[in-house]
Design an enzyme around this catalytic site. Structure first.
Site, PDB file in Angstrom:
ATOM      1  N   ARG A 254       0.853  -1.187   0.000  1.00 34.09           N
ATOM      2  CA  ARG A 254       0.000   0.000   0.000  1.00 34.09           C
ATOM      3  C   ARG A 254       0.889   1.236   0.000  1.00 34.09           C
ATOM      4  O   ARG A 254       1.507   1.580   0.998  1.00 34.09           O
ATOM      5  CB  ARG A 254      -0.892  -0.022   1.250  1.00 34.09           C
ATOM      6  N   HIS A 258      -3.222   4.469   5.054  1.00 37.79           N
ATOM      7  CA  HIS A 258      -4.393   3.595   5.203  1.00 37.79           C
ATOM      8  C   HIS A 258      -5.669   4.307   4.775  1.00 37.79           C
ATOM      9  O   HIS A 258      -6.517   3.742   4.099  1.00 37.79           O
ATOM     10  CB  HIS A 258      -4.519   3.154   6.660  1.00 37.79           C
ATOM     11  N   TYR A 267       4.537   5.189  11.367  1.00 35.53           N
ATOM     12  CA  TYR A 267       4.894   3.776  11.523  1.00 35.53           C
ATOM     13  C   TYR A 267       5.741   3.207  10.390  1.00 35.53           C
ATOM     14  O   TYR A 267       6.088   2.032  10.411  1.00 35.53           O
ATOM     15  CB  TYR A 267       3.624   2.933  11.711  1.00 35.53           C
TER      16      TYR A 267
END
Length: 340
Positions: A254, A258, A267
């Site tokens: 990805r 998100h 992160y």
């Protein structure tokens, strides 16, 4: 001009039974999904829509899977990132944007659902609910009905790798395996369940779980659309032949956060994202088409302009379309008196 593959060797897509036109149409759908996704991010950042979930980097596997299925007969239970898939099976820019703006004409729910909760009776797309992975038992139920009716159709369901740790996944797989149902179960492993990396989600490969349920599991390169096409096509052939379900784990990354509510730099590093950007399946597939002699940079620029104009018009339409009237709040929510 009719596209023509290189005469020096048989191209991979031709070996798989795809014409040049089909290979090019797959690319068009991938590019459509990418452009729509970028527009969704832009609309949210500019305050015109409230929320957008992105799937940048996952388009190649989504489109390839759609082309391997029977788009006139099969049933689909996609998850909220599957823009490439739903565009390939019949939804349009306008359909997706009407959902983004929560307008009355939204084909999925009339402006009632979150964006990405695709639904279309016409195209046999079954709307998922917000709790992840609940669509897996539904897909298995559709496959059971198809088997009982002796219909040569399959149900196809997708989800992320984080969702594969939910009970719905395991219960669905177990039931499908016991009854040898015609269902294809696709995990789009994009490496992150929101902020949790795959290594901290699962101890092993998702595909290997199929062994415990008595049917095949395959891990494929999700950035290679032709490989995904081959595996999904074979899975469908198994399903309609009465050989039961298949679990496919498509490995991808990805490239975007998100969602628009997520700061992915908390992160993961920019260097990590850039490393995977170099492996992005969309430009790799474009280069493959060019090397086959059926595409060019000039054609690519023209296609981008065409899609941009189509997207701009769809955005204007969706933004100006009416919202649902308050009197319609409960329409199609509760059964009318006398309905069964």
């Amino acid at each position: 001009m009719t596209p023509k593959s290189s005469a020096t060797e048989v191209s991979r897509h031709v070996q798989l039974g795809l014409s040049d036109e089909q290979a090019l149409e797959m690319y068009r759908m991938m590019l459509m999904a990418r452009k729509y996704d970028e527009r969704g991010m832009l609309l949210q950042r500019s305050g015109k829509i409230s929320f957008h979930v992105s799937g940048i980097g996952q388009e190649t596997a989504q489109v390839a899977a759609a082309f391997a299925l029977d788009r006139e007969r099969d049933y689909y239970l996609p998850y909220y990132r599957d823009y490439g898939f739903v565009l390939s099976v019949g939804l349009t820019f306008k359909d997706l944007l009407l959902a983004n703006f929560a307008k009355a004409e939204d084909v999925s729910s009339g402006g009632r659902q979150m964006p990405g909760h695709f639904g279309s009776k016409r195209h046999r797309i079954v709307t998922a609910s917000s709790p992840v992975t609940t669509q897996v038992p539904h897909a298995v139920g559709i496959a059971l009905a198809a088997k009982m009716r002796k219909q040569d159709i399959v149900s196809y369901v997708t989800f992320g790798e984080g969702s594969s740790n939910q009970g719905d996944f395991h219960e669905g797989c177990n039931f499908a395996g016991v009854h040898k149902l015609p269902v294809i179960i696709m995990c789009e492993n994009n490496q992150y369940a929101i902020s949790v990396p795959f290594a901290k989600q699962s101890a092993g490969r998702i595909a290997d779980r199929a062994l415990g349920y008595g049917f095949p599991g395959y891990r494929v390169d999700g950035t290679d659309p032709l490989e995904v096409y081959r595996v999904v096509k074979e899975a469908r052939e198994r399903a309609v032949a009465g050989e039961g379900p298949t679990l496919i784990e498509a490995m991808m990354y990805r490239l975007s956060p998100h969602s628009t509510s997520d700061n992915d730099m908390v992160y993961r590093t920019k260097e990590e994202v850039e490393e995977h950007r170099q492996k992005d399946g969309l430009p790799k597939y474009k280069q493959y088409l060019i090397e086959c002699g059926i595409w060019s940079e000039e054609q690519d620029e023209a296609l981008i302009k065409e899609l941009q104009a189509e997207l701009n018009e769809a955005t204007r339409y969706a933004e100006q379309a009416p919202f649902p009237h308050p009197s319609e709040t409960y329409t199609h929510v509760y059964a009318e008196t006398g309905e069964v």
